[in-house]
Design an enzyme around this catalytic site. Structure first.
Site, PDB file in Angstrom:
ATOM      1  N   HIS A  63       0.891  -1.215   0.444  1.00  0.00           N
ATOM      2  CA  HIS A  63      -0.108   0.061   0.400  1.00  0.00           C
ATOM      3  C   HIS A  63       1.395   0.933   0.141  1.00  0.00           C
ATOM      4  O   HIS A  63       2.337   0.760  -0.203  1.00  0.00           O
ATOM      5  CB  HIS A  63      -1.104  -0.336   0.540  1.00  0.00           C
ATOM      6  N   ASP A  67       5.754   4.948   5.023  1.00  0.00           N
ATOM      7  CA  ASP A  67       6.664   3.906   5.895  1.00  0.00           C
ATOM      8  C   ASP A  67       6.722   2.361   5.012  1.00  0.00           C
ATOM      9  O   ASP A  67       7.686   1.510   5.111  1.00  0.00           O
ATOM     10  CB  ASP A  67       5.937   3.565   6.886  1.00  0.00           C
ATOM     11  N   HIS A 145      -7.494  -2.045   5.881  1.00  0.00           N
ATOM     12  CA  HIS A 145      -6.624  -0.597   6.957  1.00  0.00           C
ATOM     13  C   HIS A 145      -7.273   0.035   6.316  1.00  0.00           C
ATOM     14  O   HIS A 145      -8.596   0.488   5.600  1.00  0.00           O
ATOM     15  CB  HIS A 145      -5.081  -1.498   5.537  1.00  0.00           C
ATOM     16  N   ASP A 216      -0.753  -3.594   6.364  1.00  0.00           N
ATOM     17  CA  ASP A 216      -0.996  -3.851   6.884  1.00  0.00           C
ATOM     18  C   ASP A 216      -2.181  -3.829   7.049  1.00  0.00           C
ATOM     19  O   ASP A 216      -2.762  -4.102   6.199  1.00  0.00           O
ATOM     20  CB  ASP A 216      -1.359  -1.803   6.878  1.00  0.00           C
TER      21      ASP A 216
HETATM   22 ZN    ZN Z   1      -0.361   1.434   6.353  1.00  0.00          ZN
END
Ligand code: ZN
Length: 309
Positions: A63, A67, A145, A216
């Protein structure tokens, strides 16, 4: 086949854990390395490994949160500075927007690459099988997410059976062209009339490995589908036991939820990453202990740790 973790932290780097990236090392299989996510500083972590950037042939992005992608421009630029080495193309797979992010970063910074990047962008409607080669198939499915995020299932194709040369010699088959015929599955008859059935001398095909690498996510059925019978499931564990509500609010999972996914999917092994800097080392052993009550074969990974699959 190995996985080497380059960044196992959540959100921002800490001294012990860099932001997200891992390398699936397929050197014995296809002499390539595939990166999954590329957080800032990934190239610095790679310097501490034996991975050669030129061997990185594919990058899969889960995604577009920073980060997970801010390391791309730096890594891609440094990959170009390998004098005397042949410049090979690179494929990037990821959500729509990854191409614009990479090309804008390169253009604005005046970076020119001596190799080509092939982008393979997808959205909610174009998931499923995203790659098939003669040795591997990769599937992507949407997770749950705060922005569009996917998980990947990498499936190695079954490995052909091998010829048992010693057994053939013992059966009186002279080394030579007959070996080739038998290897190709052909039955043969020796000069003395002995019949040699090829299947008696070739081992059964071995099933390929299945590696599931998730971005995530909250706990969702898609994770279970992606991880069915996986040899290894890499799952985020941003939160610990008891934090289920806050995990849900932030679009993440706890160690317990990751363990439930592994158990429901019948995965063989669970590796927890995306670990918050809030966790001290005693908390890390607790994360593992708690998760192990649901799924026994679990391990919390560290940066630079290498796991054989
Ligand atoms: Zn994320």
């Amino acid at each position: 086949m190995d996985i080497q973790f380059l960044g196992t932290g959540a959100g921002q780097p800490s001294k012990a854990r860099n932001v997200s990236s891992l390398a699936l090392k397929l050197l014995d299989e296809i002499n390539e390395v595939w990166l999954f996510d590329c957080g800032e500083g990934t190239q610095n972590r790679i310097l501490e490994t034996t991975i050669r950037p030129r061997k990185v042939s594919k990058i899969f992005i889960t995604h577009l949160h920073g980060d997970h992608i801010f390391g791309l421009p730096g890594f891609l630029s440094s990959r170009a500075f390998q004098a005397n080495e042949e410049q090979t193309d690179l494929d990037i797979y990821g959500p729509q927007g990854i191409k614009s992010f990479v090309l804008t970063s390169l253009r604005v910074s005046g970076s020119r690459l001596p190799y080509r990047i092939h982008f393979h962008e997808f959205d909610q409607d174009s998931l499923g099988k995203i790659l098939e080669t003669d040795k591997f198939t990769v599937y992507a499915e949407e997770l749950d997410h705060t922005i569009f995020c996917v998980g990947y299932r990498v499936m190695q194709k079954d490995l052909e059976g091998t010829l048992d040369a010693d057994k053939l010699k013992a059966a009186g088959v002279p080394f030579g062209p007959l070996f080739g015929k038998i290897k190709n599955g052909q039955d043969v008859v020796l000069d003395d009339g002995t019949e040699i059935k090829a299947t008696d001398y070739i081992s059964a095909p071995r099933p390929g490995k299945v590696v599931t690498i998730l971005g995530d996510t909250r706990k969702t059925n898609a994770s279970v589908r992606l991880a069915v019978n996986a040899d290894v499931l890499v799952h985020e564990s941003t939160y610990g036991k008891g934090d289920e509500k806050i995990a849900r609010n932030h679009g993440h999972s706890t160690n317990m939820q990751a363990a439930q996914v592994a158990a429901e999917a019948g995965a063989k092994r669970l590796l927890l990453n995306h670990i918050s800097a809030r966790f001290l080392s005693k908390d890390i052993s607790q994360l593992k202990k708690d998760a192990a009550t649901v799924f026994e074969n679990v391990h919390v990974v560290k940066d630079l740790e290498e796991v054989e699959i």
